[in-house]
Design an enzyme around this catalytic site. Structure first.
Site, PDB file in Angstrom:
ATOM      1  N   GLN A 198       0.811  -1.220   0.000  1.00 37.08           N
ATOM      2  CA  GLN A 198       0.000   0.000   0.000  1.00 37.08           C
ATOM      3  C   GLN A 198       0.841   1.264   0.000  1.00 37.08           C
ATOM      4  OE1 GLN A 198      -1.769  -1.148   3.957  1.00 37.08           O
ATOM      5  NE2 GLN A 198      -1.584   1.046   4.402  1.00 37.08           N
ATOM      6  N   CYS A 200      -5.348   0.513   3.427  1.00 31.94           N
ATOM      7  CA  CYS A 200      -5.485  -0.907   3.757  1.00 31.94           C
ATOM      8  C   CYS A 200      -6.885  -1.422   3.469  1.00 31.94           C
ATOM      9  CB  CYS A 200      -5.148  -1.147   5.218  1.00 31.94           C
ATOM     10  SG  CYS A 200      -6.204  -0.221   6.346  1.00 31.94           S
ATOM     11  N   HIS A 233      -6.639  -1.464  11.364  1.00 28.41           N
ATOM     12  CA  HIS A 233      -6.038  -1.940  10.133  1.00 28.41           C
ATOM     13  C   HIS A 233      -6.947  -2.986   9.512  1.00 28.41           C
ATOM     14  CE1 HIS A 233      -2.958  -2.592   7.282  1.00 28.41           C
ATOM     15  NE2 HIS A 233      -2.501  -3.725   7.771  1.00 28.41           N
ATOM     16  N   ASN A 276      -1.031  -9.362   4.541  1.00 26.53           N
ATOM     17  CA  ASN A 276      -0.991  -7.931   4.792  1.00 26.53           C
ATOM     18  C   ASN A 276      -0.729  -7.198   3.473  1.00 26.53           C
ATOM     19  OD1 ASN A 276      -0.971  -5.516   6.143  1.00 26.53           O
ATOM     20  ND2 ASN A 276       0.689  -6.044   7.545  1.00 26.53           N
TER      21      ASN A 276
END
Ligand SMILES: *[C@@H]1O[C@H](CO)[C@@H](O)[C@H](O)[C@H]1NC(C)=O
Ligand SMILES: *[C@@H]1O[C@H](CO)[C@@H](O)[C@H](O)[C@H]1NC(C)=O
Length: 359
Positions: free
Chosen positions: A154, A160, A292, A312
């Protein structure tokens, strides 16, 4: 950009502190090679502040890993591209998931009208009967079944939420339509007007955007543009509805096993999370506060501990090639099972798109 503004603010207030600081000269070479490895460039003033922060993170890593070698932790931490940021700076920069009413709706909520069929997946049909014993020993890794695209990055942007949402759609699209297509976060960042681009967003809104409009592929609409360039004739995926998973780790495990990758929200605020390297993450500092958004792609067991396998969006140099294993069945660590959603894709949607030719 938030990042620049932020560094600007910090630089002024911190310089005084940094200028009187002496550095550990045995780390000179490490600092140089770290900077060149991650292509860091600073102004002279900024450099001493960043070095100070970096040294502090180095000390933290040394201490944590020493304790790990004595059996005090189940995971290691390590220097990565975020090593020149304080915990506060990191959180300011990267956490773009908002929590509010829109995300806090409970299991009892039904249709919201507007054709948004935002219901709960309660897995009550026989298809999903699973004894707790079976679930306890199950291992799921949707990467191996072709439902997960490579790890993305990102960058310095609170986006996110978009990565979590594309990940979940990619998974269902691959499962139902038998085609794994990397989908465009930038499409959501630029065109989903109810969200805030790099300043954060709600997953629900992003899913609703895709229900209404569809979404283009990563290839057709790459990361880093800044004005909506959505093209109807280039849609790469569609979804029909949003499914919520009831709160709790057992529910998350069952739905994940039967459906595929699930978008979740969790706490990523602790420093140990930012610098996570390897092993089953189990820092008690990871409370249930959210901030997140990520994608759970499986679960398993390592060194006697159950874990959630989480994709992630901080690039492949973070954690285990971009993934983290988060302790599972340890009191809902990091709040991972508090808010989990995935989209519903129908076979009919695959066909419609295939015939109108996409990507
Ligand atoms: C300087 O860094 C080295 C290498 O990490 C470490 O062993 C040493 O303890 C540090 N010295 C001080 C004064 O912190
Ligand atoms: C969100 O959900 C929690 C748990 O159900 C509840 O305690 C809290 O009041 C809710 N917050 C909002 C803003 O609705």
């Amino acid at each position: 950009m938030k990042f620049c503004l932020f560094l600007g603010c910090v630089a002024v207030s911190i310089l005084a502190v940094a200028s009187g600081h002496t550095f550990n000269s045995t780390l000179d070479e490490d600092w140089k090679s770290w900077k060149s490895h991650y292509e860091k460039q600073y102004t002279q003033d900024e450099e001493s502040y960043r070095r100070m922060v970096w040294e502090d993170n180095m000390r933290y890593i040394r201490q944590h890993n020493l304790e790990h070698s004595m059996g005090k932790h189940t995971f290691t931490v390590g220097m990565n591209q975020y090593g020149d940021l304080t915990t506060e700076e990191f959180n300011e920069l990267m956490n773009g998931f908002f929590q509010d009413e829109a995300d806090n709706s409970t299991e009892e909520d039904d249709d919201k009208g507007d054709g948004y069929d935002e219901d709960v997946d309660d897995l009550e049909s026989d298809e999903f009967e699973e004894s707790d014993d079976v679930m306890k020993h199950a291992i799921i890794d949707w990467r191996q079944r072709g439902l997960v695209t490579p790890v993305k990055n990102q960058g310095p942007c609170g986006s996110c939420w978009a990565f979590s949402v594309t990940g979940a759609i990619e998974g269902q699209w691959a499962k139902i339509c038998k085609r794994l297509v990397s989908l465009s976060e930038q499409n959501l960042l630029d065109c989903d007007r109810r969200n805030y681009g790099c300043n954060g967003g709600y997953k629900i809104y992003a899913f609703q955007y895709v229900i209404k409009n569809g979404i283009q592929s990563e290839k057709a609409y790459p990361y880093k543009q800044n004005r909506c360039k959505f093209r109807k004739d280039k849609i790469a995926a569609r979804i029909k509805a949003i499914k919520k998973v009831r709160r709790g780790e057992q529910n998350l495990a069952k739905v994940l096993k039967n459906r595929g990758p699930i978008a979740v929200s969790l706490n990523s605020h602790p420093r140990s999370f930012h610098l996570y390297k390897q092993g089953v993450y189990s820092d008690p500092k990871c409370t249930q506060r959210r901030g997140h958004a990520v994608l759970v792609v499986g679960f398993g067991r390592e060194d006697g501990m159950n874990y959630w396998l989480v994709k992630n969006s901080w690039g492949t140099r973070w954690g285990e090639k971009g993934f983290i294993k988060i302790a599972k069945d340890r009191g809902n660590l990091c709040g991972i099972a508090n808010y989990a959603v995935y989209p519903k894709v129908t076979r009919r949607m695959c066909k419609t798109l295939a015939s109108s030719n996409s990507t």
